[in-house]
Scaffold this active site. Structure first.
Site, PDB file in Angstrom:
ATOM      1  N   ASP A  63      -2.829  55.866 -15.007  1.00  0.00           N
ATOM      2  CA  ASP A  63      -2.725  55.157 -13.727  1.00  0.00           C
ATOM      3  C   ASP A  63      -4.010  55.348 -12.920  1.00  0.00           C
ATOM      4  OD1 ASP A  63      -2.556  57.641 -12.286  1.00  0.00           O
ATOM      5  OD2 ASP A  63      -0.413  57.720 -12.685  1.00  0.00           O
TER       6      ASP A  63
ATOM      7  N   ARG B 117       3.846  52.900 -16.873  1.00  0.00           N
ATOM      8  CA  ARG B 117       2.483  53.329 -17.220  1.00  0.00           C
ATOM      9  C   ARG B 117       2.259  53.229 -18.727  1.00  0.00           C
ATOM     10  NH1 ARG B 117       1.752  58.783 -15.977  1.00  0.00           N
ATOM     11  NH2 ARG B 117       3.980  58.987 -15.602  1.00  0.00           N
TER      12      ARG B 117
ATOM     13  N   ASP C 192       6.561  57.661  -9.042  1.00  0.00           N
ATOM     14  CA  ASP C 192       5.277  58.356  -9.010  1.00  0.00           C
ATOM     15  C   ASP C 192       4.669  58.264  -7.615  1.00  0.00           C
ATOM     16  OD1 ASP C 192       5.344  59.055 -11.698  1.00  0.00           O
ATOM     17  OD2 ASP C 192       4.375  57.207 -12.333  1.00  0.00           O
TER      18      ASP C 192
ATOM     19  N   TYR D 151      10.348  45.885 -11.667  1.00  0.00           N
ATOM     20  CA  TYR D 151       9.060  46.314 -11.132  1.00  0.00           C
ATOM     21  C   TYR D 151       8.083  45.139 -11.046  1.00  0.00           C
ATOM     22  CZ  TYR D 151      10.593  51.044 -12.463  1.00  0.00           C
ATOM     23  OH  TYR D 151      11.298  52.216 -12.610  1.00  0.00           O
TER      24      TYR D 151
END
Length: 287
Positions: free
Chosen positions: A80, A171, A38, A66
């Protein structure tokens, strides 16, 4: 240049724009990437140059790791920090409760695909449908979370590290953690710290692309692979399959899926797939 570039994507740049930067700086026009990040996210982005594009499905399917910063006690329409943020005024949970909820996500993870995502239906991405005023269909994504650890709690901020299978929407994970805590939550920051054996500590900016380069033959050695005798290797270069008897060496599980085949001298020849008692060429490399 046929291989893998481990490029560090900065926050604020789209994956497409980063790829164009790499193409412009390196002069490698025939290139692609093995999975987007993203725009607000940063970290490892795998760029496939030349013949490496033929192996994209293998690199796209690699496990990911992550580091995520989640904001509890608020909601975002995009899940987000780029969306419209609304506080929920929820009661602050205890750190013990937060830890309990976070740890509960380890294992199989079935989650609703975010409306603002690159998931496609009839050739159109979900976020394109949303931005045109439509409502994307609900789709359940199945993935696996191998590890999930809390790095820091400083309410309303929660920092976690997640190692997961390909196709996991972080997310969505932030949303679901907030949902289970009854606080609401959105993903404030995201950094991808590894894709398979490609790590953020070894990633480079586009200008230093040569330092982040791994030849395709070397990169594919990390997958299950086989070594063929000279006769089968010669035939495979022309797309002709072979039998089990032509295999000199096996590394890893080759019973399912697509995997690389090498000559006895270590030359990468093709991606192959088992078909009954024989093997057929799926993609032959021109290296």
């Amino acid at each position: 240049m046929d291989g893998i570039l481990n490029i560090c994507k900065p926050a604020g740049l789209t994956s497409h724009d980063l790829l164009e930067q790499v193409r412009k700086i390196s002069g490698i026009r025939k290139s692609g990437h093995a999975g987007t990040l993203d725009p607000f996210a940063s970290g490892v982005m795998i760029v496939l140059s030349g013949e490496a594009r033929k192996a994209s499905r293998l690199f796209i399917g690699l496990d990911k790791e992550y580091r995520a910063l989640i904001c509890l006690g608020a909601l975002s329409d995009t899940l987000d920090s780029t969306g419209r943020i609304e506080p929920t005024n929820a009661l602050q949970p205890t750190e013990s409760k937060i830890s309990q909820v976070v740890k509960s996500f380890k294992g199989d993870y079935r989650h609703l695909v975010p409306d603002y995502s690159a998931k496609k239906i009839d050739g159109k991405k979900f976020y394109e449908i949303k931005r045109e005023g439509g409502t994307p269909p609900q789709r359940i994504q199945e993935s696996e979370i191998y590890e999930i650890e809390i790095e820091k709690i400083d309410y309303p901020l929660l920092e976690i590290r997640v190692r997961c299978s390909s196709g996991t929407y972080i997310r969505a994970l932030a949303r679901d953690i907030g949902g289970n805590l009854s606080t609401g939550a959105y993903l404030k920051e995201l950094s991808r710290i590894s894709v398979g054996s490609f790590y953020l500590k070894n990633s480079v900016i586009p200008e230093d692309y040569k330092k982040g380069y791994t030849p395709l033959g070397e990169a594919l050695k990390s997958f299950p692979n086989i070594t063929l005798n000279s006769s089968a290797a010669s035939r495979l270069k022309h797309g002709i399959g072979f039998s089990e008897n032509d295999i000199l060496e096996k590394n890893g599980n080759i019973s399912t899926g697509v995997f690389p085949a090498y000559s006895e001298g270590g030359e990468l020849i093709a991606l192959v797939e088992k078909e009954n008692d024989n093997f057929r060429a799926r993609r032959v490399f021109n290296l």
